[in-house]
Each structure stands twice: as C-alpha cells, then as structure tokens.
Write an enzyme that holds these catalytic residues in place. Structure first.
Site, PDB file in Angstrom:
ATOM      1  N   SER A 141       0.803  -1.228   0.072  1.00 36.32           N
ATOM      2  CA  SER A 141       0.059   0.165   0.103  1.00 36.32           C
ATOM      3  C   SER A 141       0.866   1.224  -0.044  1.00 36.32           C
ATOM      4  CB  SER A 141      -0.807  -0.097   1.182  1.00 36.32           C
ATOM      5  OG  SER A 141      -1.922  -0.998   1.161  1.00 36.32           O
ATOM      6  N   HIS A 185       0.077   3.706   4.743  1.00 34.94           N
ATOM      7  CA  HIS A 185      -0.805   4.328   3.669  1.00 34.94           C
ATOM      8  C   HIS A 185      -0.511   5.882   3.670  1.00 34.94           C
ATOM      9  CE1 HIS A 185      -2.897   0.693   4.817  1.00 34.94           C
ATOM     10  NE2 HIS A 185      -3.492   0.623   3.602  1.00 34.94           N
TER      11      HIS A 185
END
Length: 303
Positions: A187, A250
């Site tokens: 991610s 993230h």
C-alpha cells in the site's frame, strides 16, 4: 478505327513521357498515407493515455515520441512477484490465508516485524506479503490500472523511484507511529503512485478536461476511502486471537507521492535532475529518513 488507334498511341506516348520524379512523389505520398493510417491505429492507446496522465500542453510532445520500448516492465514484474508470494502463503496456510493474517504470514522472513528491525531488508520486502485476498486484489488492481499508464509515459525508472520511495516511507513511518505492530502489503508504493497522480490532476485541473478531472478525483477519493477503511479495520477491529496490522504506511506513502511523486510526474518533458523542486523533495525525504533511522536505533519502544 484509325482515329482510335491514333488516340491510343498518343495516350501511350503521354504515359511514357511522364516525369519519373512525379511518379516517385506520388508513390511516396501513397506510402505516407498508408503509414499514417497504421500509425494512427498504433497511437490510439497513447492518445488515450496522454489524456489521462498529462496536462494538455505536453501531450503533443508525448505523442511525437510515444512508444512501448521499453514496455511497462517494472509494475508488471513487481505485481507478479507479489501475486506469487501471496499464492505461496495461501497454499501453505489455505484454511485462513484467503481471508486474513495467520501465524504462517507472521513468521515470514519478508514481513516487517518490530522485534526484527535489525533485518533491514524487511523495511522493503514487507510489500511482497499481503493480509488476504481483498488486500492483494485491491493493491494489484490499483497499481496495474494506474502504474502501467504512468510507466508508459514516464518509464520504469521514474515509476520505480516513486513506488519504492513510498514503500520505504511506509515502513519507516510505521516504525515511528505504530512501533509495536506488524506491517504487510504494497500500500505504501500504491499510495505513492496515487499521491503523485492526484497532485498532478489537482495542479493541472483546468488544463485537463474538466469532466474527466472531476471523475478522476472522485475515483481516487473513493479508492482511498475504501482502502483506508479496510486498513483501519485490520488495525483496530480484528478479533482478539489475530494480530493487528499498522496502517501508517498508507499515509506516509501518500505523502511521499505528493512530494517526490509529484515532482517526478510533472517533469515529463524536462530534465528531472535540473528541477530544484525534485532536490527539495529529496532533501525533505532524506531528512525524514535519517530521523526515522535515529528513532529506531535509540528511541523506539520496540527496543
């Protein structure tokens, strides 16, 4: 009959008297027209890619030199490796791995583990391991849909730089803000690509087709919202018998993309190393990198 014969002879004489240069020019023109038709078919994909990836003022420059040499090898290769690693662990622990983490993944030599931070490769290799089928599918779909067009435009070395910058930023941020949690998934790299693309759409919004600009922003926001929601669930709402996974990658990957990624993707027709914005972004990134290393060695609760 004689008149017809005379006309035929005159026509033959005219054909014989045609200038060879004229014939060559006509032949050249015919070939150019045929080549133009074939070229327009070949560049149809590039034209679509340019509308989605580049502001209007540099699209012509891209189309003039657009080609698939080299092809988008980096994104395809890294996606295949991530898929292969996921399948390996899914077959090894098939009863749970298709849904969420289990002990098989947590014992992997690739995963970022807070008590094994001295194994420095884990700060990068964690991107190869994923928490479940939803995790791997989401990351692969996004990085292929966005990464392949980006690599067609900017080539693999630039896309790879942004992707790996997001991966490293993700693991270092997780080691600071979530120092006792495991970390898996690509991610950080995916969010770096999205962050760089998002900033380009935002900055060049007026130069792109407005309707498509709005659609792009909405698609990116929708994907980010769903993925962050899933990451928050894996962090705070997993059952007591399972291990929570950090989501700081993230956010850090997104910031890496909005800084380094933006400067890289906005320098399509410029020399990247001559752009002062690139060096400012690199300096800021290195400052954060040095601080994170210092924190992990001397200040981390995981010590």
């Amino acid at each position: 009959m004689a008149g017809a014969h005379d006309l035929e002879m005159e026509s033959m004489n005219l054909n014989m008297e045609r200038d060879p240069k004229e014939e060559l020019e006509e032949e050249k023109k015919r070939r150019e027209e045929e080549g133009g038709k074939a070229l327009s078919k070949d560049k149809k994909v590039h034209r679509i890619v340019s509308k989605w990836m580049l502001p209007e003022q540099v699209r012509r420059s891209y189309l003039d030199r657009a080609n698939c040499c080299p092809p988008p090898v980096f994104i395809i290769s890294i996606s295949l490796v991530e898929l292969a690693v996921f399948i390996y662990y899914a077959v090894w622990k098939p009863q749970k791995q298709w849904i969420t983490l289990d002990s098989g993944i947590l014992e992997s030599p690739f995963i970022y583990s807070p008590d094994k931070r001295e194994e420095a490769w884990r700060f990068i290799s964690y991107m190869l391991v994923h928490a479940g089928v939803q995790h791997i599918v989401g990351n692969l779909v996004m990085q292929l849909i966005l990464g392949i067009p980006l690599e067609m435009v900017h080539k693999g070395h630039r896309v790879g730089l942004v992707y790996l910058a997001g991966v490293i930023a993700g693991s270092l941020a997780s080691s600071i803000f979530d120092p006792l949690k495991f970390l898996v998934g690509a991610s950080g790299g995916v969010y770096a690509l999205m962050g760089g693309y998002f900033m380009n759409v935002l900055v060049n919004f007026r130069e792109m087709i407005p309707a498509l600009g709005v659609i792009r922003l909405l698609i990116i926001i929708l994907i980010i919202a769903s993925d962050v929601g899933f990451a928050l669930y894996r962090r705070f709402f997993v059952p007591a018998n399972e291990s929570p996974v950090s989501f700081a990658a993230h956010i850090a990957g997104g910031f890496a993309g909005m800084s380094i990624g933006y400067t890289v993707f906005s320098c399509f027709d410029k020399a990247l190393l001559k752009d002062p914005r690139f060096w400012i972004a690199i300096a800021a990134y290195l400052a954060c990198f040095v601080f994170a290393v210092f924190f992990n060695i001397f200040l981390s609760p995981a010590n």
